[in-house]
Design an enzyme around this catalytic site. Structure first.
Site: not given
Length: 694
Positions: A165, A199, A471
Site C-alpha cells: 500500500d 487506506h 480497494s
C-alpha cells in the site's frame, strides 16, 4: 481504491509533475477561445461548448503557471544499461538517488535536468516515475459467508499474507496488531507515514476480518522501484498471498509492462496468489483512435478537441488533477504525443501544464499531476508532435469526471497481469455493481476482471466514513485466498485462484445502477461475487482410496478379506461409510479421519465366489477404485495343508524363497511331516516334496 477519499490519497500517492511547465497569459478577449502558443504546440483553435450552466472562471495572471512557482520536487526513473556504484554517484550530481531496482534508478530532482541526464551514454531513458494510486469488522465477512467457514474451524491459520500500500500502516491498530509479523517501508518515510495511513490499515483489517488467524507482512511503497523492491521482500519472506489495493496508470493495458510482470513472476515463479484491486477508473478513462481532423489536437467525440474535467464545471483551487496518456507503441517509441492541461479564463483556454517527456524515455507515456492553481474549468488535450496520428490513445484523468469517457478497458496495472486476480467492487448492502468499478476487457482480449467482492464496508481505520472502492473489495478476496490455502496447503497459486473463481456466483450482482453495463458480464464482475462457504466447502473432507494393502489368494466357495488404505486429503474432518462390493455381496464400515489422516479398512466376505475373474469396487463419498480378483478353482494341496502354509510367502504360486524355503525343507525333507499342527501325507506330501527337491 477509496473513491470517497480519492483526493487525500492522490495527494499522498501522486507526486510526478510534467517536465515542461509553460508560463502563458491568456489571449486577448477578442481573439476567441484558443490554446495559447507553447514550446511544442502551435496556436490551435479549440472546439468545445461549455455546459449551459455558466462555469466558474479563473482570473489568470501572466505568471500564474510559471514553472518556478511550483515548489514540488520531481521524481524521475532513469533506466541504465546497468546500475553500478559509479553511475549512481554520477546521478547524485543531478538529485537524490532514492532507490534502485534492476536497471532502474529512482531520482528526486528540483530542477529540469532530464535532458542532460538523457544525454549520458549509459542512460537508456528518463521519465517521470509511475506512482501507485490507492484506491470494526467488515460487513463483507457476512456477505461472502466467511463467518460460516470460520465456524467450521477454517481461519487462515498457518498462511502468510503480504499487503502492499502507498499510504502505509498503523501496525498498532487493535484489529491487526496480533497478526503483524513484520512491516517495512520502501519509500521515503516510515511505515506509519505520520499517521496518514487509513487506506493501508483498512486494507489489512479486512484481510484479518476474513482470515482472522493469517499472519501479515506489510509493505509501504509508492513508486515503481519501491514497488518492485517491496515485492522482492515479500517473496523472500515466503508469503502465500499478496494483496494490493492500488494501481499504476502509465502501463500497458495488455499486461506486458514492468509493473504487471513483477506481479506475474511472483505468481508463476514463487507460487504466490496475487489479488489486486481492478481500479476506480470506469468514469475517468478514455480510449480511442487518434483523430485530429488535419489539426494537431485529438477530437474526443468528433466534435471537441478538449476533454473538460468535472463534466465541464469548476475544479476548486488546490484539488489534485492527474492525467496520464499512453499510446500503443510500447517497444521503444519514436512517435510522440504531448499531454496538455488547460484552464478556461472566461474567454480563452490557457495552457497550465504540458507534458512532453516521451522523447527522453522512449516509452509512450505522458503524465501531469498537480494541484489546481486556481478555481476554474479545466480540460485535457492530446497533441500530435510527430506521432503520425495513427495510434490508439488511452487517457486516465481525475479532478472530476471527464466529459468524454470509455468504461471498457479501464483496469489498471498490475490488475491487468496474466496471472493476477483482478477484483471489481459490489456494494455490500444491495449487491449493486459500484458505478466507478473499472471494467474489462484488456486490450489483448482477456476478461480483465476475475471476481467481485464487497465494498462500502466498515473498518476501524476509517470509522464512520466507511471504506469504499475496489480497494475495499480486493482484501476480501485476499482473505479468502488465505482461507483456501490454509484449508488445503497442497493447492498451488493457480489452483487456489481457480477454486475462488469456481466458487463465485455470477448471478448475485445487480447491474441496474451502472451506466452502460458490459455486454459480457464477465468484463464487469468476472465469475461473480465471491462465496467463501461455497469455495471452501468444495474443498471439504475428501476421502481417497490411496492403496490396496492386501487381497491374498481366493479359491472358489471360500470366505476372503480385502484391506485398503483411505486418506482424508481434504480440509475438514469427517466420518464416512466405506463400502466394498463384488457381485451381489457387500461389506461396509464407518471411519473418522482428520485432514491428512490415513487409516486401514478391512472388508470380509463370508460367502465365496465362483472361480474366474471378478471386479470388487471400494467406494467412499468422494472416490472409488476397482480391484480385479482372480478366484481359483482348486487348492494346490488339500485345504487343511493349504491353510497351514498359507502364510508362507509365494506358496500359492510355487515361488517359495529364503527363510520360507528353509522352513518347508526342514519340515518335509527331514521326515517331520507336521506344519502348524497339520500332518502332510499322501499326494500333498509328494507334491510339496517334488516341488522343493525340483
Amino acid at each position: 481504491m477509496n473513491r470517497r477519499f480519492s483526493v487525500a490519497i492522490l495527494l499522498i500517492a501522486i507526486a510526478c509533475i510534467g517536465l515542461v511547465a509553460v508560463g502563458v497569459s491568456p489571449a486577448a478577449a477578442d481573439d476567441g477561445p484558443s490554446i495559447n502558443e507553447s514550446e511544442l504546440v502551435e496556436t490551435i483553435e479549440v472546439d468545445h461548448e461549455l455546459p449551459d450552466a455558466e462555469p466558474s472562471t479563473a482570473t489568470v495572471e501572466a505568471d500564474t503557471f510559471d514553472a518556478d512557482s511550483n515548489d514540488e520536487s520531481e521524481q524521475l526513473v532513469v533506466e541504465l544499461t546497468a546500475v553500478t556504484d559509479e553511475r549512481t554517484t554520477r546521478l547524485e550530481e543531478y538529485g537524490d538517488v532514492r532507490d534502485t531496482h534492476g536497471d532502474r534508478v529512482e531520482l528526486e530532482v528540483d530542477d529540469d535536468v532530464a535532458e542532460p541526464i538523457a544525454a549520458i551514454e549509459w542512460v537508456v531513458g528518463v521519465r517521470p516515475t509511475s506512482i501507485a494510486t490507492p484506491g470494526t469488522e467488515s460487513e463483507g465477512v457476512e456477505t461472502i459467508k466467511a463467518d460460516e467457514v470460520h465456524a467450521d474451524g477454517v481461519t487462515g491459520d498457518g498462511v502468510t499474507v503480504g499487503v502492499l500500500d502507498p499510504t502505509g500502516f498503523d501496525v498498532e491498530n487493535d484489529e491487526i496488531a496480533d497478526n503483524v509479523v513484520d512491516a517495512r517501508s520502501f519509500t521515503e518515510g516510515t511505515v506509519h507515514n505520520g499517521g496518514d495511513n487509513d487506506h493501508g490499515t483498512a486494507t489489512a483489517e479486512i484481510v484479518t476480518d476474513v482470515a482472522p488467524d493469517a499472519d501479515l507482512y506489510l509493505a509501504r511503497m509508492e513508486t515503481e522501484v519501491g514497488y518492485a523492491n517491496a515485492v522482492e521482500w515479500l517473496v523472500e519472506s515466503d508469503v502465500d498471498v499478496i494483496v494490493m489495493s492500488a494501481g499504476f496508470y502509465a502501463q500497458p493495458n495488455d499486461g506486458s509492462g514492468f509493473i504487471a510482470s513483477v506481479a506475474d513472476e511472483a505468481v508463476e515463479d514463487d507460487d504466490v496468489v496475487w489479488v489486486n484491486a481492478a481500479g476506480n477508473s470506469r468514469d475517468e478513462h478514455y480510449l480511442g483512435s487518434f483523430d485530429d481532423r488535419g489539426t494537431k489536437l485529438h477530437y474526443f467525440d468528433g466534435e471537441s478537441n478538449v476533454n473538460p474535467l468535472n463534466n465541464g464545471f469548476s475544479v476548486s483551487a488546490g484539488q489534485r488533477i492527474q492525467a496520464t496518456l499512453t499510446w500503443d507503441d510500447w517497444e521503444y517509441t519514436n512517435d510522440h504525443y504531448n499531454l496538455l492541461l488547460l484552464v478556461y479564463d472566461g474567454s480563452n483556454w490557457a495552457v497550465v501544464e504540458e507534458s512532453s517527456t516521451s522523447h527522453l524515455s522512449g516509452t509512450p507515456t505522458e503524465q501531469i499531476s498537480l494541484p489546481a492553481p486556481v478555481t476554474g474549468t479545466y480540460a485535457v488535450a492530446v497533441a500530435d508532435v510527430g506521432a503520425g496520428g495513427d495510434h490508439e490513445i488511452q487517457l486516465f484523468a481525475s479532478g472530476g469526471r471527464p466529459v468524454y469517457t470509455t468504461p471498457a478497458s479501464s483496469v489498471t496495472s498490475p490488475a491487468v497481469g496474466h496471472s493476477t486476480m483482478s477484483v471489481a467492487a459490489v456494494n455490500y448492502y444491495d449487491s449493486s455493481l459500484a458505478s466507478y468499478s473499472s471494467r474489462g476487457p484488456t486490450l489483448d482480449g482477456r476478461d480483465g476482471i476475475d471476481v467481485a467482492a464487497p465494498t462500502s464496508v466498515s473498518t476501524t481505520a476509517y470509522g464512520s466514513r466507511g471504506y469504499a472502492g475496489t480497494s475495499a473489495a480486493a482484501p476480501h478476496v485476499g482473505g479468502l485466498a488465505a482461507l483456501v490455502r490454509g484449508a488445503d496447503p497442497s493447492l498451488d497459486a493457480d489452483e487456489t485462484a481457480d477454486r475462488i473463481r469456481d466458487g463465485s456466483n455470477p448471478n448475485s450482482v445487480d447491474f441496474s445502477r451502472v451506466d452502460e453495463p458490459a455486454t459480457d458480464p464477465r468484463h464487469d464482475v468476472g465469475e461473480g461475487m465471491i462465496d467463501a462457504s461455497s469455495t471452501v466447502e468444495s474443498q471439504g473432507a475428501a476421502f481417497e482410496i490411496t492403496d490396496v494393502i492386501s487381497v491374498g489368494s481366493i479359491f472358489e466357495g471360500d470366505s476372503f478379506t480385502v484391506q485398503v488404505a483411505v486418506t482424508n486429503t481434504g480440509a475438514k474432518s469427517d466420518t464416512q461409510e466405506i463400502v466394498a462390493s463384488v457381485d451381489h455381496a457387500t461389506d461396509s464400515t464407518y471411519i473418522t479421519l482428520e485432514p491428512g489422516e490415513t487409516d486401514q479398512v478391512t472388508f470380509t466376505f463370508a460367502d465365496g465366489l465362483e472361480s474366474g475373474e471378478h471386479d470388487l469396487v471400494v467406494e467412499t463419498d468422494d472416490d472409488s477404485t476397482t480391484i480385479e480378483l482372480t478366484v481359483g478353482s482348486e487348492y494346490p494341496v488339500d485345504k487343511p495343508v493349504y491353510d497351514a502354509v498359507a502364510g508362507v510367502s509365494g506358496f500359492d504360486d510355487t515361488s517359495v524363497t529364503g527363510a520360507d524355503l528353509t522352513q518347508l525343507r526342514g519340515a518335509l525333507l527331514d521326515g517331520n511331516n507336521v506344519i502348524d499342527g497339520v500332518t502332510v501325507t499322501g499326494a500333498d506330501y509328494t507334491r510339496l516334496r517334488g516341488y522343493l527337491l525340483g
